[in-house]
Design an enzyme around this catalytic site. Sequence first.
Site, PDB file in Angstrom:
ATOM      1  CG  ASP A  13      -1.807  -1.224   1.240  1.00 61.05           C
ATOM      2  OD1 ASP A  13      -2.368  -1.560   0.201  1.00 61.05           O
ATOM      3  OD2 ASP A  13      -1.877  -1.876   2.300  1.00 61.05           O
ATOM      4  CE  LYS A  16       3.076  -2.341  -4.404  1.00 57.82           C
ATOM      5  NZ  LYS A  16       2.734  -2.009  -3.002  1.00 57.82           N
ATOM      6  N   GLY A  17       0.999   1.744  -7.660  1.00 61.31           N
ATOM      7  CA  GLY A  17       0.208   1.930  -8.878  1.00 61.31           C
ATOM      8  C   GLY A  17       0.412   3.324  -9.435  1.00 61.31           C
ATOM      9  CG  ASN A  40      -2.367 -10.688  -2.942  1.00 61.93           C
ATOM     10  OD1 ASN A  40      -2.267 -10.529  -4.148  1.00 61.93           O
ATOM     11  ND2 ASN A  40      -1.394 -11.205  -2.222  1.00 61.93           N
ATOM     12  N   GLY A  42      -4.061  -4.137  -4.656  1.00 61.17           N
ATOM     13  CA  GLY A  42      -5.013  -3.120  -5.077  1.00 61.17           C
ATOM     14  C   GLY A  42      -4.222  -1.865  -5.396  1.00 61.17           C
ATOM     15  CG  HIS A  43      -1.104  -1.879  -7.575  1.00 65.70           C
ATOM     16  ND1 HIS A  43      -0.090  -2.408  -8.321  1.00 65.70           N
ATOM     17  CD2 HIS A  43      -0.954  -2.389  -6.334  1.00 65.70           C
ATOM     18  CE1 HIS A  43       0.650  -3.214  -7.559  1.00 65.70           C
ATOM     19  NE2 HIS A  43       0.124  -3.222  -6.348  1.00 65.70           N
ATOM     20  CB  THR A  44      -5.530   3.389  -5.808  1.00 62.11           C
ATOM     21  OG1 THR A  44      -6.085   2.323  -5.043  1.00 62.11           O
ATOM     22  CG2 THR A  44      -6.587   4.451  -6.034  1.00 62.11           C
ATOM     23  CB  THR A 129      -6.278  -9.996   1.031  1.00 59.05           C
ATOM     24  OG1 THR A 129      -5.867 -11.028   0.123  1.00 59.05           O
ATOM     25  CG2 THR A 129      -5.115  -9.052   1.303  1.00 59.05           C
ATOM     26  CD  GLN A 212       0.952  -8.635  -2.705  1.00 57.26           C
ATOM     27  OE1 GLN A 212       1.694  -9.236  -3.461  1.00 57.26           O
ATOM     28  NE2 GLN A 212      -0.285  -8.370  -3.036  1.00 57.26           N
ATOM     29  CB  VAL A 288      -8.187  -5.548  -1.830  1.00 61.55           C
ATOM     30  CG1 VAL A 288      -8.829  -6.911  -2.005  1.00 61.55           C
ATOM     31  CG2 VAL A 288      -7.395  -5.174  -3.072  1.00 61.55           C
TER      32      VAL A 288
HETATM   33  P1  IMP Z   1      -2.359 -12.667   1.466  1.00 63.94           P
HETATM   34  O1  IMP Z   1      -1.374 -12.098   0.498  1.00 63.94           O
HETATM   35  O2  IMP Z   1      -3.787 -12.364   1.133  1.00 63.94           O
HETATM   36  O3  IMP Z   1      -2.105 -14.116   1.744  1.00 63.94           O
HETATM   37  O4  IMP Z   1      -2.112 -11.928   2.886  1.00 63.94           O
HETATM   38  C1  IMP Z   1      -0.929 -12.114   3.647  1.00 63.94           C
HETATM   39  C2  IMP Z   1      -0.531 -10.832   4.356  1.00 63.94           C
HETATM   40  O5  IMP Z   1      -0.145  -9.867   3.371  1.00 63.94           O
HETATM   41  C3  IMP Z   1      -1.644 -10.163   5.153  1.00 63.94           C
HETATM   42  O6  IMP Z   1      -1.070  -9.489   6.255  1.00 63.94           O
HETATM   43  C4  IMP Z   1      -2.219  -9.143   4.180  1.00 63.94           C
HETATM   44  O7  IMP Z   1      -2.857  -8.083   4.833  1.00 63.94           O
HETATM   45  C5  IMP Z   1      -0.958  -8.712   3.486  1.00 63.94           C
HETATM   46  N1  IMP Z   1      -1.195  -8.217   2.110  1.00 63.94           N
HETATM   47  C6  IMP Z   1      -1.396  -8.960   1.004  1.00 63.94           C
HETATM   48  N2  IMP Z   1      -1.536  -8.174  -0.074  1.00 63.94           N
HETATM   49  C7  IMP Z   1      -1.411  -6.924   0.357  1.00 63.94           C
HETATM   50  C8  IMP Z   1      -1.429  -5.657  -0.313  1.00 63.94           C
HETATM   51  O8  IMP Z   1      -1.571  -5.540  -1.530  1.00 63.94           O
HETATM   52  N3  IMP Z   1      -1.262  -4.554   0.486  1.00 63.94           N
HETATM   53  C9  IMP Z   1      -1.055  -4.662   1.824  1.00 63.94           C
HETATM   54  N4  IMP Z   1      -1.015  -5.819   2.485  1.00 63.94           N
HETATM   55  C10 IMP Z   1      -1.198  -6.937   1.745  1.00 63.94           C
HETATM   56 MG    MG Z   2      -2.837  -1.752  -2.095  1.00 64.35          MG
END
Ligand code: IMP
Ligand code: MG
Length: 390
Positions: A13, A16-17, A40, A42-44, A129, A212, A288
Amino acid sequence: MSVTAIIGAQWGDEGKGKIVDYYCNHFPQDMVIRSQGGPNAGHTIYLDNDISKKVTLRQIPSGIFAKKKLSIIGAGTVINPVTLVEEMNKLQGLGVDFNKNTLLISHRAHLIFPWHLQEDKKDNKIGTTGNGIGPCYASKAKRIGITIGEFFNNTNIIKDFDDINLASDNTASYVDALKILKDQYSQLIVDTHPIVTKYLKENKNITLEGAQGLMLDLDFGTYPYVTSSSTTTAGLLNGAGIPPKYLTKTIGVFKAYTTRVGAGPFPSEDLTSYGENLQTLGHEFGSVTGRKRRTGHLDLVQLKYASEICGFDELAIVKWDIIEKFDYMKIAYDYTSTNADQTPDQAIYQRFEDPKNNSSSILKYIEEKLSGPKITMLSYGPKRDDIKLL
Ligand code: IMP
Ligand code: MG
């Protein structure tokens, strides 16, 4: 010729987007690749520099809005057909035309199935997520996963799939989405390797869009509170199928403070009203999941670690406009004990008054402590062009 990796330097978060979108629009890029992760992310981006035109991309690279660039969903990613089709429909409504010159999907990318989502939601101590990311990558590592190419090329699998009684609410839309992908977009699902190689041979400019952040990397993040893919520079190259020798630049993106969603260590977390103000003024809700993000101060021990693992050449600092709203900011430069990456030690802070009027000395302090990468971009607002090159 250039290969630029743009990577989240904290816990995701970081914006990056927006940085990828800006980079692609201001420096000529020919290809943008998402190498890892899945919906997982979400690039805004706010289109047309208008904050009412908010678009959140989950699987398609943010370069999709930059004209004449080919976007690739790479081999290291995992794909949920439902969210992909939804995303494609939304983007078509915004004038994006999907064809072989605008979007390709690696036939090696793995499919997220409804049972992956169910499993992810079962016992969620990590606070994932809930998108089935971990279970899908687990299937891949166990060698029982199904790639999108295999799925569409092997009619037996499709037949088997039809026979499986999926005890899931979203089964109908899942099967519908697969059918839409197969009927309308199967020409986009290809072996992307020859195309990426052709671009490299023709000395084109390629951007790798990280998802991420480094602290969520499976190997080097705050394990087990991490995602299931490689978020490092090396991971991005691997997921894109680009040999490391072609890499020309790595840009780390970080916020002027720190946030994290989900459980796990966060040494500079601020549970006082300062942290609450960061949360409300910074609109720190998951793009997301809608979850409240945990908030805290900028942590240079963490950022230096990220820089060492990723080899940042340059840095982009974002949300400077938010920190400017505060009378002071605190920056962690050390911990009370040395277990830097795992234990939630107490952070030791340097305090800076009036960030609005002291930005240059604060940025200089950050660069000095990181001893290497230079801050070359500063984002001071949500709009697409609210970025200053330094
Ligand atoms: P997963 O990637 O959904 O398996 O989540 C694993 C961990 O990574 C959790 O703590 C999520 O909140 C975090 N996470 C996954 N994707 C993102 C993202 O795009 N932004 C921030 N945290 C993320
Ligand atoms: Mg994001």
